[in-house]
Scaffold this active site. Sequence first.
Site, mmCIF file in Angstrom:
data_model
loop_
_atom_site.group_PDB
_atom_site.id
_atom_site.type_symbol
_atom_site.label_atom_id
_atom_site.label_comp_id
_atom_site.label_asym_id
_atom_site.label_seq_id
_atom_site.Cartn_x
_atom_site.Cartn_y
_atom_site.Cartn_z
ATOM 1 N N ASP A 114 37.246 44.797 63.952
ATOM 2 C CA ASP A 114 37.258 46.014 64.774
ATOM 3 C C ASP A 114 38.269 46.082 65.919
ATOM 4 O O ASP A 114 38.938 47.084 66.097
ATOM 5 C CB ASP A 114 35.873 46.211 65.404
ATOM 6 N N GLU A 146 26.835 35.703 65.974
ATOM 7 C CA GLU A 146 27.827 36.568 65.345
ATOM 8 C C GLU A 146 29.197 35.882 65.330
ATOM 9 O O GLU A 146 29.913 35.944 64.337
ATOM 10 C CB GLU A 146 27.876 37.883 66.136
HETATM 11 C C1 DGY Z 1 30.344 48.239 65.979
HETATM 12 O O1 DGY Z 1 29.579 49.094 66.360
HETATM 13 O O2 DGY Z 1 30.914 47.410 66.716
HETATM 14 C C2 DGY Z 1 30.598 48.158 64.547
HETATM 15 O O3 DGY Z 1 31.260 47.025 64.149
HETATM 16 C C3 DGY Z 1 31.342 49.379 64.088
HETATM 17 O O4 DGY Z 1 30.910 49.650 62.846
#
Ligand code: DGY
Length: 448
Positions: free
Chosen positions: A177, A410
């Site tokens: 992301d 995570e």
């Molecule tokens: C988040 O909300 O960070 C997700 O990875 C986007 O889908």
Amino acid sequence: MDLHSIRDNEHHTAFAKELLLNNNRGGYTIPSARLYPFQWNWDSGFIALGLLHIDLQKAMEEIRSLFKGQWSNGMLPHINFHHPDPNYFPGPDHWATNDIPERPSAVQTSGITQPPVIGFILARMNDFLVEKPAEWKTFLKEIFPKVVDSHRYLYENRDPHREGLVYIHHNWESGTDNSPVWDDILEGIDVSQARDVATLRRDIKNVDVAQRPTNENYKRYICLIDLFIKHRYKDAEIVKECPFLVQDILFNCMLVKSNQGLIELAEKLNFDASILVEWNNKTIKAIQQKLWDESCGFYYNYDLKNQRRIPIKISSGFMPLFAGICTKQQADQLVYHLQYSFVKNEEWMLCPSTAADEPAFNPLKYWRGPVWINLNWMLYHGLLRYEKTDLAHKIKEQSVQLMQTIGMFEYFDARPVSEGGTRAGLGADLFSWSAALYLDFLYDPKPF
Ligand code: DGY
């Protein structure tokens, strides 16, 4: 069973299983209660693999639930909002997909996709099941054409020049992301009319702000979504105006690996695989021609809008190993980078998501440096494939060790404590794909 008490003893496998079952919401599994309370697309692929080591029914349900969100044009959304939950932004209302004709009636969804992992996940599951129950065969026959449709959607709508390389139009489609590879494009977006969404964010209420994307990042993420809404999610319109059009190396490698998984299954299921073979050959050739940088010996993303490579080394660049498409010589060059630019010395954990020698490297922030278990799992299999056995096993051992000693988080800091590294987990705790791949690392039926 109390998850926190199990963590302190040796029963990590039981812990991983319990974690996955606790995050299961009846038919689908959330990535983490704290940050991601819905069903995410590529998370679900890895999660299904973990569930397979617990209960085949649940693994099949996971994928069936995912495909409930498939749009009529084949697009497999990145989030299915099966049940309302106020603890996430942007939730279903912000995506405004309700009156989009292509959306399914069964479930509200986002309007973008994520790396196409299901094809190779199905192939891995099929390999694992030595005796294949009848219900598995029925399931495969049902899901297979839907996965092919999701690939067809990509080839027909996300490859305007018919190069064999598909583009993503939002950084959330990459899975990585807030990677530094998006910085220039995102900074170039005109946000003079954009909404300030800082107060709507839920993630920074639940996780240390230093480990998450910035508010300025989020403004741009939402600004792109507002553009898609304006064009009612029509790719042919979005492509004309969208400042973010990238041929992402990880995304295209997942497509290749999934094409290959489907081709393998097609033979067993008596499906005609010719279109898959055609797509796949074209994509492999295009990755090698367009995304490989000969002078650096690394694979980079390509910014289709501005027609240039993005020369920043991130762990996505190793995914051609997993897809099995690079030459032996290219594999050697990648391994060189893995050992000398991604880490500063042998004390570091493999594999940082951004190379340690990149100026943007940040050891704590999401995809800008920390180690991720799914990338490690794919890298492990890729390295085995190229007979880099010692390195492959080092990655597997470190991944397992991180999860056993720190928890199923995570992401993780790659630095040794002697260089300021933290051994506290980063991002969300009790993270489903970490647990799922922990199980797959342990059972590891065969290299892949
Ligand atoms: C988040 O909300 O960070 C997700 O990875 C986007 O889908």
